[in-house]
Design a protein around this motif. Structure first.
Motif, mmCIF file in Angstrom:
data_model
loop_
_atom_site.group_PDB
_atom_site.id
_atom_site.type_symbol
_atom_site.label_atom_id
_atom_site.label_comp_id
_atom_site.label_asym_id
_atom_site.label_seq_id
_atom_site.Cartn_x
_atom_site.Cartn_y
_atom_site.Cartn_z
ATOM 1 N N ILE A 12 39.819 43.572 31.802
ATOM 2 C CA ILE A 12 40.876 44.105 30.935
ATOM 3 C C ILE A 12 40.207 44.855 29.788
ATOM 4 N N SER A 13 40.411 46.144 29.726
ATOM 5 C CA SER A 13 39.777 46.953 28.692
ATOM 6 C C SER A 13 40.429 46.722 27.332
ATOM 7 N N HIS A 14 39.643 46.900 26.281
ATOM 8 C CA HIS A 14 40.157 46.801 24.912
ATOM 9 C C HIS A 14 41.357 47.738 24.748
ATOM 10 N N GLY A 15 42.484 47.178 24.282
ATOM 11 C CA GLY A 15 43.688 47.970 24.086
ATOM 12 C C GLY A 15 44.563 48.095 25.325
ATOM 13 N N SER A 16 44.125 47.518 26.455
ATOM 14 C CA SER A 16 44.913 47.595 27.688
ATOM 15 C C SER A 16 45.518 46.221 27.982
ATOM 16 N N ASP A 17 45.943 45.990 29.222
ATOM 17 C CA ASP A 17 46.543 44.705 29.563
ATOM 18 C C ASP A 17 46.213 44.322 31.003
ATOM 19 N N ALA A 18 46.603 43.112 31.377
ATOM 20 C CA ALA A 18 46.251 42.559 32.685
ATOM 21 C C ALA A 18 46.888 43.330 33.830
ATOM 22 N N ASP A 47 42.535 31.540 31.701
ATOM 23 C CA ASP A 47 42.627 31.605 30.237
ATOM 24 C C ASP A 47 41.547 32.519 29.677
ATOM 25 N N ALA A 48 41.326 33.655 30.382
ATOM 26 C CA ALA A 48 40.261 34.580 30.017
ATOM 27 C C ALA A 48 40.858 35.888 29.504
ATOM 28 N N PRO A 49 40.639 36.242 28.243
ATOM 29 C CA PRO A 49 41.272 37.441 27.686
ATOM 30 C C PRO A 49 40.696 38.752 28.194
ATOM 31 N N THR A 50 39.522 38.714 28.857
ATOM 32 C CA THR A 50 38.907 39.961 29.314
ATOM 33 C C THR A 50 38.947 40.150 30.828
ATOM 34 N N LEU A 51 39.415 39.134 31.582
ATOM 35 C CA LEU A 51 39.439 39.206 33.043
ATOM 36 C C LEU A 51 40.798 38.758 33.559
ATOM 37 N N ALA A 52 41.414 39.569 34.413
ATOM 38 C CA ALA A 52 42.794 39.315 34.840
ATOM 39 C C ALA A 52 42.906 38.510 36.124
ATOM 40 N N GLY A 53 41.830 38.409 36.896
ATOM 41 C CA GLY A 53 41.928 37.766 38.205
ATOM 42 C C GLY A 53 41.939 36.251 38.113
ATOM 43 N N SER A 54 43.094 35.629 38.366
ATOM 44 C CA SER A 54 43.200 34.167 38.296
ATOM 45 C C SER A 54 43.483 33.533 39.655
ATOM 46 N N THR A 55 44.118 34.274 40.566
ATOM 47 C CA THR A 55 44.489 33.724 41.868
ATOM 48 C C THR A 55 44.014 34.660 42.977
ATOM 49 N N PRO A 56 42.771 34.514 43.421
ATOM 50 C CA PRO A 56 42.225 35.455 44.388
ATOM 51 C C PRO A 56 43.018 35.561 45.680
ATOM 52 N N GLN A 253 32.594 33.960 20.731
ATOM 53 C CA GLN A 253 33.667 34.814 20.223
ATOM 54 C C GLN A 253 34.647 35.150 21.336
ATOM 55 N N ARG A 254 35.920 35.035 21.055
ATOM 56 C CA ARG A 254 36.959 35.343 22.027
ATOM 57 C C ARG A 254 37.287 36.833 21.899
ATOM 58 N N ALA A 255 36.733 37.630 22.796
ATOM 59 C CA ALA A 255 36.869 39.079 22.704
ATOM 60 C C ALA A 255 38.277 39.531 23.063
ATOM 61 N N ASP A 256 38.688 40.629 22.453
ATOM 62 C CA ASP A 256 39.985 41.239 22.745
ATOM 63 C C ASP A 256 39.789 42.339 23.790
ATOM 64 N N GLY A 257 39.499 41.925 25.019
ATOM 65 C CA GLY A 257 39.278 42.876 26.093
ATOM 66 C C GLY A 257 37.836 43.362 26.143
ATOM 67 N N VAL A 258 37.507 44.077 27.216
ATOM 68 C CA VAL A 258 36.179 44.651 27.369
ATOM 69 C C VAL A 258 35.984 45.722 26.306
ATOM 70 N N PRO A 259 34.930 45.642 25.499
ATOM 71 C CA PRO A 259 34.760 46.618 24.408
ATOM 72 C C PRO A 259 34.501 48.019 24.924
ATOM 73 N N THR A 312 30.580 45.840 38.384
ATOM 74 C CA THR A 312 30.505 46.902 37.374
ATOM 75 C C THR A 312 31.725 46.818 36.459
ATOM 76 N N ASN A 313 31.562 46.188 35.315
ATOM 77 C CA ASN A 313 32.653 46.052 34.348
ATOM 78 C C ASN A 313 32.478 47.085 33.239
ATOM 79 N N THR A 314 33.349 48.068 33.226
ATOM 80 C CA THR A 314 33.307 49.112 32.203
ATOM 81 C C THR A 314 34.650 49.184 31.494
ATOM 82 N N ALA A 315 34.658 49.792 30.330
ATOM 83 C CA ALA A 315 35.911 49.929 29.588
ATOM 84 C C ALA A 315 36.827 50.966 30.242
ATOM 85 N N ARG A 316 36.242 52.005 30.831
ATOM 86 C CA ARG A 316 37.026 53.073 31.447
ATOM 87 C C ARG A 316 36.915 52.998 32.965
ATOM 88 N N LEU A 317 38.057 53.051 33.621
ATOM 89 C CA LEU A 317 38.075 52.992 35.074
ATOM 90 C C LEU A 317 37.272 54.127 35.692
#
Length: 360
Positions: A12-18, A47-56, A253-259, A312-317
């Motif tokens: 989940i990129s900074h400023g975006s959503d799941a 319960d991860a603010p930067t990763l959306a995958g909870s149920t594979p 630190q609990r990050a607000d999305g991928v920086p 590969t986790n980046t802020a921009r798709l």
């Protein structure tokens, strides 16, 4: 020939959503399907603010419907939270719907902080899970091979089908390698989690491997963070995002999305944090396509494996997609024309790169 695969954690990129992150995972899968990657796995985090995958399992079904040839699997289901019988039925159902394309990858990490683990295991006696037995049970449910002295002998995992999903144990230690060897499953080492001791763990897995109905001989892969760009400098910028993410994680630190790259470039690193960044780079391959190809080949040779999984986790798709495109070019992967139904989905779900630029 070296097989290339992808682990997508739905960042989940900074400023975006799941919701956007999960849609982007679909786009990554469709690109991988077209470019000729071997498989794509999705992860389990809670319960991860930067990763959306909870149920594979649910995401796998969606991705398999949106692709045509790519193997789709879990990287992985965190087995101690669940019943091995239910996991077997989930993946038998997926294999029935998409025969020959499904992987069940399992691990024993919590996939989250203690609070989420307590919620997932609510009602279970603490410390009562026997992981070795769970792995054996899952293997035997998938292959209809429960031994006569098993507590549930005669029980069948539904639906009953004539194919078996590939079963992988995922790990970052020799403990997981030992379980995989004893139970006769394939084994994938998470070098992106632990950059030390992986080659020794892989050799121990081979030395102690016991053949099973799933695997007659050892099957292996290694997973690594990977950032590929047109230049070394641009690749380093992409990797700086992960540098900062891992520093946040180490600092609690609990990050607000991928920086973003801008956030990573302007962050005031302490001396300790700079040392941490240097150490964490051992868990990554970073560079242009020539350099990344060399690094991936060296990693595969060190592990003695014929498959490398890229995360590969980046802020921009668009940076993520371009990285996978460059790696595919470097290795000469065979690009394939999607089938008619996949082409329609691809056109509907994936905006053009120009559209991405306009939206940003």
């Amino acid at each position: 020939m070296l097989k290339l695969s992808i682990l997508d954690q739905s960042p989940i990129s900074h400023g975006s959503d799941a919701r956007v992150a999960l849609q982007q995972t679909v786009q990554v899968a469709q690109l991988a399907d077209r470019l000729g990657y071997h498989r794509l796995w999705v992860s389990e985090h809670h319960d991860a603010p930067t990763l959306a995958g909870s149920t594979p399992e649910i995401l796998i079904a969606h991705l398999a419907a949106k692709t045509s040839r790519l193997r789709i699997g879990s990287g992985g289901v965190m087995l101690p939270h669940y019943s091995a019988y239910k996991v077997a039925e989930n993946f038998r159902m997926l294999e029935a719907l998409y025969p020959g394309r499904v992987d069940v990858g399992v691990g024993r990490a919590p996939g989250g902080m203690p609070r989420s683990t307590m919620a997932l295991q609510e009602g279970k006696p603490r410390g009562a899970v026997d992981y070795m037995q769970q792995v054996a049970d899952l293997r035997d449910y998938l292959t209809d091979a429960l031994p006569e002295d098993h507590r549930f002998y005669g029980l069948t995992a539904s639906p009953v089908i004539d194919t078996v999903p590939e079963m992988w144990l995922l790990g970052s230690s020799d403990g997981s390698a030992y379980v995989a060897a004893q139970q006769g499953t394939a084994f994938s080492f998470a070098h992106f989690i632990n950059g030390e001791g992986g080659t020794a763990a892989m050799q121990m897995y081979r030395d102690r491997f016991v053949p099973s109905r799933l695997c007659a001989s050892p099957e292996t892969s290694v997973a690594i963070f990977a950032f590929c760009a047109d230049t070394e400098k641009e690749a380093d910028k992409l990797a700086s995002v992960l540098d900062l993410s891992l520093v946040f994680l180490a600092n609690g630190q609990r990050a607000d999305g991928v920086p973003t790259i801008e956030m990573a470039q302007s962050y005031p690193y302490s001396r300790y944090e700079l040392a941490l960044v240097k150490e964490n780079r051992k868990r990554m391959v970073v560079g242009d396509k020539v350099s990344v190809k060399q690094q991936i080949e060296a990693l595969a040779q060190a592990y003695g494996t014929n498959e490398v999984i890229l995360c590969t986790n980046t802020a921009r798709l668009e940076d993520r997609l371009h990285s996978f495109e460059l790696v595919a070019e470097a290795f000469g992967l065979q690009e394939r024309t999607p089938s008619a139904n996949t082409t329609a989905a691809h056109a509907r779900d994936i905006p053009s790169r120009a559209q991405h630029s306009e939206e940003e």
